[in-house]
Design an enzyme around this catalytic site. Sequence first.
Site, PDB file in Angstrom:
ATOM      1  N   ALA A  99       5.309 -55.031  69.038  1.00 10.74           N
ATOM      2  CA  ALA A  99       5.718 -55.073  67.630  1.00 10.74           C
ATOM      3  C   ALA A  99       4.507 -54.878  66.729  1.00 10.74           C
ATOM      4  O   ALA A  99       3.400 -55.312  67.062  1.00 10.74           O
ATOM      5  CB  ALA A  99       6.370 -56.419  67.331  1.00 10.74           C
TER       6      ALA A  99
ATOM      7  N   LYS B 202      33.896 -15.166  39.078  1.00 13.03           N
ATOM      8  CA  LYS B 202      35.018 -16.109  39.220  1.00 13.03           C
ATOM      9  C   LYS B 202      35.578 -16.153  40.640  1.00 13.03           C
ATOM     10  O   LYS B 202      35.822 -17.231  41.184  1.00 13.03           O
ATOM     11  CB  LYS B 202      36.102 -15.705  38.217  1.00 13.03           C
ATOM     12  CG  LYS B 202      37.256 -16.623  38.138  1.00 13.03           C
ATOM     13  CD  LYS B 202      38.027 -16.438  36.845  1.00 13.03           C
ATOM     14  CE  LYS B 202      38.903 -15.214  36.842  1.00 13.03           C
ATOM     15  NZ  LYS B 202      39.816 -15.192  35.665  1.00 13.03           N
TER      16      LYS B 202
ATOM     17  N   TYR C 278       4.439 -35.984  60.191  1.00 13.15           N
ATOM     18  CA  TYR C 278       3.868 -34.996  59.261  1.00 13.15           C
ATOM     19  C   TYR C 278       2.455 -35.413  58.886  1.00 13.15           C
ATOM     20  O   TYR C 278       2.232 -36.534  58.428  1.00 13.15           O
ATOM     21  CB  TYR C 278       4.767 -34.965  58.012  1.00 13.15           C
ATOM     22  CG  TYR C 278       4.419 -33.905  56.997  1.00 13.15           C
ATOM     23  CD1 TYR C 278       4.208 -32.590  57.386  1.00 13.15           C
ATOM     24  CD2 TYR C 278       4.331 -34.230  55.651  1.00 13.15           C
ATOM     25  CE1 TYR C 278       3.905 -31.620  56.443  1.00 13.15           C
ATOM     26  CE2 TYR C 278       4.035 -33.260  54.703  1.00 13.15           C
ATOM     27  CZ  TYR C 278       3.821 -31.956  55.103  1.00 13.15           C
ATOM     28  OH  TYR C 278       3.529 -30.996  54.172  1.00 13.15           O
TER      29      TYR C 278
ATOM     30  N   ARG D  11      35.913 -17.081  30.550  1.00 11.73           N
ATOM     31  CA  ARG D  11      36.382 -18.421  30.192  1.00 11.73           C
ATOM     32  C   ARG D  11      35.845 -19.497  31.132  1.00 11.73           C
ATOM     33  O   ARG D  11      35.852 -20.667  30.810  1.00 11.73           O
ATOM     34  CB  ARG D  11      37.928 -18.440  30.180  1.00 11.73           C
ATOM     35  CG  ARG D  11      38.524 -17.661  29.037  1.00 11.73           C
ATOM     36  CD  ARG D  11      40.009 -17.390  29.228  1.00 11.73           C
ATOM     37  NE  ARG D  11      40.275 -16.273  30.134  1.00 11.73           N
ATOM     38  CZ  ARG D  11      41.478 -15.799  30.429  1.00 11.73           C
ATOM     39  NH1 ARG D  11      42.554 -16.360  29.897  1.00 11.73           N
ATOM     40  NH2 ARG D  11      41.635 -14.781  31.254  1.00 11.73           N
TER      41      ARG D  11
ATOM     42  N   GLY E 158      39.774  -3.508  31.452  1.00  9.30           N
ATOM     43  CA  GLY E 158      41.141  -4.004  31.599  1.00  9.30           C
ATOM     44  C   GLY E 158      41.695  -3.815  32.998  1.00  9.30           C
ATOM     45  O   GLY E 158      41.130  -3.087  33.824  1.00  9.30           O
TER      46      GLY E 158
END
Length: 461
Positions: free
Chosen positions: A425, A25, A389, A18, A80
Site C-alpha cells: 500500500a 437540415k 503519461y 428556419r 424552389g
Amino acid sequence: MNGNAWNFCILAAGQGKRMKSNLPKVMLPALGRPLLQYLLDIPRINGYQQTVVVVSPDNHDVVASTASGAEIVVQENQRGTADALKSALPTLLSFGEYVVVVYGDMPLIKEETLQRLTSYFVQERVEMCFLSTRAPFLAAYGRVVRDGKGEVLKVVEERDCSPREREITEMNIGVYAFRTSILKEILDALDNNNAQDEFYLTDAVEACRACGYVVTALEIPWSDEFLGVNTPGDYSRVMDELRKRKATQLFEQGVKILDPSTTYVDWETRVAEDVWLYPGTIIEGKSSIGRGSRIGPYTRLYESQVGERCKVEFSVVEGAILENEVMVGPYSHLRPGTHLMQGVRVGNFVETKQAKLGEGTKALHLAYLGDAMLGKNVNIGAGAITCNYDGTRKHQTTIGDGAFIGTNNSLVAPVRIGEGAYTAAGSTITRDVPPESLGVSRCRQENKEEWAKKRARGDKK
Ligand code: UD1
Ligand code: CA
C-alpha cells in the site's frame, strides 16, 4: 412494388433556413443517424430501380457521404421544389417509367404509405398523383383546392392563400408520383409568381391539368408520419416519434424499458431480449446489449458492446467492450479501448482507457487504469493509478494473473508487475516487480514516542 419501373427521388437541396443550423437540415442527427438515412432505407426495402437525391453545391459532400448507392444530383441555385426536381430530370429520364418524389425533411414517411400511392397511381392510370390529408392542427402546408365535383384544381401554398383558401382543411403532404415522361413539359411550364419567388412543385397540379393530364390527390387519414422538419420544434417532435418507433421495436423483442420518456436508444443500437433498461439510460451509436443485461439507471453507453447478464449503473461507457457477467458502476467511466473480460468488476470512481482487464479482475474503488494490460483475477486496490503519461508519450503497464496492487499505488509506466506479485500500500512502483514477489516503495514509518505529550508540555524536543 409494381415491377421495376419506379424511381425514388428525394429533394434535399433546401437551406433549411428556419432550423438556423450549420448542418444541412437532412443531415441533422436523429437517434444517431442523419434524418436523410430514414428515407434512404425505403428504396432498399421497396426495390426502387434508382434513388436520386437532389443536393445543393454546399451540402453535396456531406450528403453524398451518407447516400452511397444513390445518384446525387446538384441543384445549382435553390429556386424552389420544382426547380429541384428539374435538376434530377436527366437522371430520372435515363431509367424507370415513374417516379415517387418526397421531401428530404420528412423522415417518418413509411414504405406502406408510398406503396399505397404507387398502387393507386398504377390502378387509376393517372399522370400525377399526390397524397393529401386533414391535419388535426393548422399547419403551414399547401391547401388542396377542389371544384364542386371534387376534382383537384390546384395546390396553394399557405402564404399565397386567399382568406377562403386558408380555411381549406385538406393539406398537401408533400409526396408525389409522376409519369416521368410528362415531367419536362410540366416543369418547363411553371413560373415563380408567388410570395417566395420560387418555382413550386405544387404548381405542377395546375400545369398538368392545363396540358390535359390526369392528376388526382389520394386523401389518407392524418398520421405523424407526415411531420416535416422545418423548425427546431418540428425536429424534436420527429425525434419523439422515432424514439417511440424504436421503443415499440424493443418491446416486441422483449426488452423492458421502465421509463420510455427518459430512455434514449439509437436507431442502430441492438438490444437483445430480456434486457432491462432503467430510467435515464442513453445508448448511442452502433452499440449492442446482450441478453439478460441490466443497464442504468442514469447511464450513457456510446459505441460499446455489452455481453450477457451484465450490470452497468450510473456510469459513462464509450467505445468499450464488456464480455459476459461484467459489473460496472456506480460512477465508473470506461473510455475508448476498454475491454473487460468475463466477470470483471469495475466500481466507484474508476476510470479506464485502452485497458484490458482479464477474467475476474476487480477494480472497485477510485482507480485509473490507462494503457494497461491486466491478467485474470487481479485485484486493484483503492486509489491505485497507472502513471501512463510522461508529458510527451504514453507508456504501458502490464499486470500478471492473480497480482494484488495495494491501495494508493502509483504504477509509473512502463512497468510490469509479475504474476501473483504484490505491491505494498502507498507504493510508487517505478521498477518491474518479478512474479510472486512483493514490491514496496515507501518510507519506513518512524514513531516518536510521547511526542504529543511533550509538545503539550512545551518541551523543545
Ligand atoms: C412543401 C410544399 C407544401 C407542403 C409541405 C409539406 C412546396 C412549394 N410546398 O412546403 O405544399 O404542404 O412541403 O411538407 O413544395 N428543396 C430543394 N430545393 C429548393 C427548395 C426546397 O431541394 O430549392 C427541398 C428542401 O430541402 C426540403 C423540401 O424540398 O427537403 C421541401 O422544402 P420546404 O422548404 O421544406 O417546403 P415546405 O415549406 O415545407
Ligand atoms: Ca418542409
